[in-house]
Design a protein around this motif. Structure first.
Motif, PDB file in Angstrom:
ATOM      1  N   ILE A  71      16.208  46.350  34.032  1.00 35.24           N
ATOM      2  CA  ILE A  71      15.282  46.303  35.120  1.00 35.24           C
ATOM      3  C   ILE A  71      15.160  44.828  35.354  1.00 35.24           C
ATOM      4  CG2 ILE A  71      12.838  46.551  35.411  1.00 35.24           C
ATOM      5  CD1 ILE A  71      12.644  48.009  32.528  1.00 35.24           C
ATOM      6  N   SER A  72      15.675  44.833  36.931  1.00 33.30           N
ATOM      7  CA  SER A  72      15.616  43.505  37.663  1.00 33.30           C
ATOM      8  C   SER A  72      14.221  43.141  38.309  1.00 33.30           C
ATOM      9  CB  SER A  72      16.810  43.726  38.765  1.00 33.30           C
ATOM     10  OG  SER A  72      16.978  42.439  39.212  1.00 33.30           O
ATOM     11  N   ILE A  73      13.628  42.298  38.025  1.00 36.53           N
ATOM     12  CA  ILE A  73      12.222  41.948  38.642  1.00 36.53           C
ATOM     13  C   ILE A  73      12.376  40.326  38.986  1.00 36.53           C
ATOM     14  CG2 ILE A  73      10.968  43.484  37.327  1.00 36.53           C
ATOM     15  CD1 ILE A  73      10.078  41.594  35.473  1.00 36.53           C
ATOM     16  N   SER A  74      11.331  40.111  39.929  1.00 41.80           N
ATOM     17  CA  SER A  74      11.108  38.646  40.486  1.00 41.80           C
ATOM     18  C   SER A  74       9.756  38.539  40.508  1.00 41.80           C
ATOM     19  CB  SER A  74      12.135  38.357  41.627  1.00 41.80           C
ATOM     20  OG  SER A  74      11.838  37.126  41.893  1.00 41.80           O
ATOM     21  N   SER A  75       9.163  36.967  40.305  1.00 41.22           N
ATOM     22  CA  SER A  75       7.729  36.970  40.585  1.00 41.22           C
ATOM     23  C   SER A  75       7.809  35.688  41.042  1.00 41.22           C
ATOM     24  CB  SER A  75       7.045  37.084  39.544  1.00 41.22           C
ATOM     25  OG  SER A  75       7.114  36.040  38.316  1.00 41.22           O
ATOM     26  N   THR A  76       6.462  35.376  41.945  1.00 39.15           N
ATOM     27  CA  THR A  76       6.258  33.887  41.846  1.00 39.15           C
ATOM     28  C   THR A  76       5.968  33.118  40.650  1.00 39.15           C
ATOM     29  OG1 THR A  76       3.688  34.224  42.203  1.00 39.15           O
ATOM     30  CG2 THR A  76       4.959  34.493  44.124  1.00 39.15           C
ATOM     31  N   SER A  77       6.273  31.825  40.780  1.00 41.29           N
ATOM     32  CA  SER A  77       6.230  31.069  39.651  1.00 41.29           C
ATOM     33  C   SER A  77       4.886  31.092  38.652  1.00 41.29           C
ATOM     34  CB  SER A  77       6.542  29.556  39.818  1.00 41.29           C
ATOM     35  OG  SER A  77       5.554  28.838  40.662  1.00 41.29           O
ATOM     36  N   SER A  78       3.746  31.033  39.532  1.00 38.96           N
ATOM     37  CA  SER A  78       2.486  31.089  38.847  1.00 38.96           C
ATOM     38  C   SER A  78       2.154  32.402  38.296  1.00 38.96           C
ATOM     39  CB  SER A  78       1.272  30.955  40.129  1.00 38.96           C
ATOM     40  OG  SER A  78       1.479  31.908  40.968  1.00 38.96           O
ATOM     41  N   ILE A  79       2.768  33.450  38.656  1.00 40.45           N
ATOM     42  CA  ILE A  79       2.416  34.816  38.178  1.00 40.45           C
ATOM     43  C   ILE A  79       3.289  35.023  36.864  1.00 40.45           C
ATOM     44  CG2 ILE A  79       2.860  37.286  38.378  1.00 40.45           C
ATOM     45  CD1 ILE A  79       1.614  36.762  41.161  1.00 40.45           C
ATOM     46  N   GLY A  80       4.596  34.365  36.907  1.00 41.51           N
ATOM     47  CA  GLY A  80       5.671  34.434  35.949  1.00 41.51           C
ATOM     48  C   GLY A  80       5.261  33.511  34.684  1.00 41.51           C
ATOM     49  N   THR A  81       4.382  32.292  34.990  1.00 46.05           N
ATOM     50  CA  THR A  81       4.037  31.638  33.915  1.00 46.05           C
ATOM     51  C   THR A  81       2.955  32.394  32.767  1.00 46.05           C
ATOM     52  OG1 THR A  81       4.085  29.789  35.410  1.00 46.05           O
ATOM     53  CG2 THR A  81       2.858  29.494  33.286  1.00 46.05           C
ATOM     54  N   TYR A  82       1.937  33.106  33.167  1.00 46.91           N
ATOM     55  CA  TYR A  82       1.149  33.739  32.261  1.00 46.91           C
ATOM     56  C   TYR A  82       1.240  35.191  32.361  1.00 46.91           C
ATOM     57  CZ  TYR A  82      -2.193  35.053  36.028  1.00 46.91           C
ATOM     58  OH  TYR A  82      -2.711  35.726  36.960  1.00 46.91           O
ATOM     59  N   PHE A  83       1.591  35.835  33.561  1.00 47.27           N
ATOM     60  CA  PHE A  83       1.217  37.198  33.648  1.00 47.27           C
ATOM     61  C   PHE A  83       2.204  38.187  32.985  1.00 47.27           C
ATOM     62  CE2 PHE A  83       1.098  41.158  36.144  1.00 47.27           C
ATOM     63  CZ  PHE A  83       0.018  41.964  35.628  1.00 47.27           C
ATOM     64  N   ILE A  87      -5.833  29.604  29.910  1.00 46.40           N
ATOM     65  CA  ILE A  87      -6.239  28.378  30.187  1.00 46.40           C
ATOM     66  C   ILE A  87      -6.728  27.745  28.790  1.00 46.40           C
ATOM     67  CG2 ILE A  87      -8.158  27.195  31.261  1.00 46.40           C
ATOM     68  CD1 ILE A  87      -8.512  29.258  33.498  1.00 46.40           C
ATOM     69  N   ASN A  88      -5.990  26.620  28.609  1.00 50.00           N
ATOM     70  CA  ASN A  88      -6.423  25.928  27.299  1.00 50.00           C
ATOM     71  C   ASN A  88      -7.676  25.195  27.250  1.00 50.00           C
ATOM     72  OD1 ASN A  88      -6.094  24.436  25.124  1.00 50.00           O
ATOM     73  ND2 ASN A  88      -4.358  23.344  25.533  1.00 50.00           N
ATOM     74  N   THR A  89      -8.619  25.894  26.608  1.00 49.16           N
ATOM     75  CA  THR A  89     -10.274  25.466  26.520  1.00 49.16           C
ATOM     76  C   THR A  89     -10.202  24.304  25.514  1.00 49.16           C
ATOM     77  OG1 THR A  89     -10.481  27.188  25.019  1.00 49.16           O
ATOM     78  CG2 THR A  89     -11.107  27.655  27.304  1.00 49.16           C
ATOM     79  N   ASN A  90      -9.274  23.940  24.805  1.00 53.43           N
ATOM     80  CA  ASN A  90      -9.443  22.842  23.757  1.00 53.43           C
ATOM     81  C   ASN A  90      -9.138  21.406  24.437  1.00 53.43           C
ATOM     82  OD1 ASN A  90      -9.188  24.379  21.591  1.00 53.43           O
ATOM     83  ND2 ASN A  90      -7.025  24.720  21.603  1.00 53.43           N
ATOM     84  N   THR A  91      -8.571  21.663  25.957  1.00 49.12           N
ATOM     85  CA  THR A  91      -8.501  20.275  26.654  1.00 49.12           C
ATOM     86  C   THR A  91      -9.251  20.419  27.943  1.00 49.12           C
ATOM     87  OG1 THR A  91      -6.625  21.343  27.555  1.00 49.12           O
ATOM     88  CG2 THR A  91      -6.292  19.841  25.673  1.00 49.12           C
ATOM     89  N   LEU A  92      -9.784  21.707  28.424  1.00 49.69           N
ATOM     90  CA  LEU A  92     -10.235  22.032  29.513  1.00 49.69           C
ATOM     91  C   LEU A  92     -11.423  22.675  29.438  1.00 49.69           C
ATOM     92  CD1 LEU A  92      -7.277  23.072  31.673  1.00 49.69           C
ATOM     93  CD2 LEU A  92      -8.268  20.932  31.759  1.00 49.69           C
TER      94      LEU A  92
END
Length: 295
Positions: A93-105, A247-252
Motif C-alpha cells: 500500500i503506497s501512501i503519503s502524508s504531510t509531515s505533521s500528520i505523519g508524525t502522530y496520526f 502532546i507531552n503533558t509532562n513538559t507542556l
C-alpha cells in the motif's frame, strides 16, 4: 516496436544524454543508439535532435513520448492488477502524508492495520500537499493524507474524504505563567511570543493573525512539526496546535481556547475512477471505519 524501446525513449528523454542513459539502463551506448534509430525508422520521424553537447526531444518526440508513457503506465498497472488478483490479501500500500500528520496520526493507523492484516506492507513518505496531489494523479501513490488544500473543490479528479476533526489548543511550558490556566482568551496573548509551524507558505495550519485579531510576535518557525513541542517546552514561545493524544503533558500544559476557531480537518484522498489494489481498498475502508469525523 517493443516495450524495451519505449523504456529506452523515456530514460533518454529524462537524461537528455545517451551516455548517461546507457549507464542507467545498463546497456552499451551503440546498442541504445541503434535501438532508437530503429524506432525512428519505424515511425518515419526524428525523435531527438542535438542541443549543444546533449540532445532533446523533437516536436515529434514530445508527442510520441506522451503516448509512450501512457502505454508503459497502463502495462505496469495491468501487471500489478494481475499480481493483486493472485494475492488479494497481500501486497504493498503506497501512501503519503504531510509531515505533521505523519508524525502522530499515521503511525497508529498503520500499526493497527498491520495487526489485522500482517501480510500487507506499506510504502510511506512525507510530502507537501501539492506533492501528494501530484503523486495521486500520476498513480505513484494509492492514498494521500493532508489537512489543508487550497480550493479543494477544484481538484475534481481527487476524492478527498474528511476523516478526522481536531480542535486547536494552546500549549505552554510547564513553568510558564499561564501553565495553571484551563481556558484562555486569544486576546490575552498579545504580549506572548509564538512558535509557529506550517507545511509551506501556502499550506498554513492556522492563520494566526486571522484568529488572534492582531499580528503576533513569531519567535521561531520550525521546518519540521516534530520540533515544535520541544521548542515550546524549552521556552522558545507558546503555540496553537491541534489537540492530539501525543502532546507531552509532562513538559507542556494544554489550555483550551475560549473563542471558537476553525478546527483542523484531516482528509484522505485518492484518484477517482482509477484502479486500486484490493489491499489498498481494504486499508481505505479501514481508515474510514476506524476514524471519526463530526461535522
Amino acid at each position: 516496436m517493443n516495450l524495451q524501446q519505449l523504456e529506452y525513449l523515456k530514460i533518454i528523454a529524462e537524461t537528455e544524454n545517451f551516455t548517461t542513459a546507457s549507464k542507467l539502463l545498463s546497456v552499451t551506448q551503440p546498442a541504445l543508439s541503434k535501438s532508437i534509430s530503429k524506432l525512428e525508422n519505424e515511425l518515419n520521424v526524428p525523435l531527438f535532435e542535438k542541443s549543444g553537447r546533449n540532445i532533446k526531444l523533437t516536436r515529434f518526440g514530445k508527442i510520441f513520448l506522451t503516448h509512450s508513457n501512457l502505454a508503459l503506465t497502463e502495462i505496469e498497472q495491468g501487471v500489478k492488477e494481475l499480481q493483486d488478483i493472485i494475492n488479494p490479501v497481500t501486497g504493498t500500500i503506497s501512501i503519503s502524508s504531510t509531515s505533521s500528520i505523519g508524525t502522530y496520526f499515521m503511525p497508529f493507523i498503520i500499526s493497527d492495520f498491520l495487526n489485522k492484516s500482517p501480510n500487507s506492507n506499506f510504502k510511506f513518505n512525507h510530502q507537501s500537499v501539492p506533492g501528494i496531489l501530484k503523486d495521486l494523479k500520476s498513480g505513484k501513490i494509492d492514498l494521500g493524507f493532508y489537512d489543508y488544500v487550497d480550493s479543494i473543490d477544484s481538484h475534481t479528479d481527487i476524492e478527498s474524504i474528511p476523516i478526522k476533526r481536531e480542535e486547536y489548543v494552546l500549549i505552554v511550558p510547564k513553568n510558564h505563567i499561564l501553565s495553571t490556566r484551563t481556558e484562555i482568551s486569544l486576546k490575552e496573548l498579545k504580549d506572548e511570543s509564538f512558535v509557529a509551524f506550517c507545511e509551506s507558505s501556502k499550506d498554513n495550519m492556522l492563520s494566526y493573525s486571522e484568529y488572534l485579531g492582531y499580528i503576533p510576535k513569531i519567535s521561531i518557525q520550525p521546518s519540521e512539526s516534530s520540533m515544535l513541542e520541544g521548542l515550546v517546552a524549552a521556552g522558545a514561545g507558546i503555540s496553537l496546535v491541534p489537540n492530539t493524544p501525543v502532546i507531552n503533558t509532562n513538559t507542556l500544559s494544554i489550555i483550551k481556547i475560549k473563542e471558537k476557531i476553525k478546527d483542523r480537518v484531516i482528509y484522505m484522498g485518492y484518484l477517482k475512477d482509477s484502479y486500486m489494489s484490493p489491499i489498498s481498498k481494504v486499508f481505505k475502508d479501514y481508515v474510514v471505519s476506524s476514524t471519526t469525523y463530526l461535522k
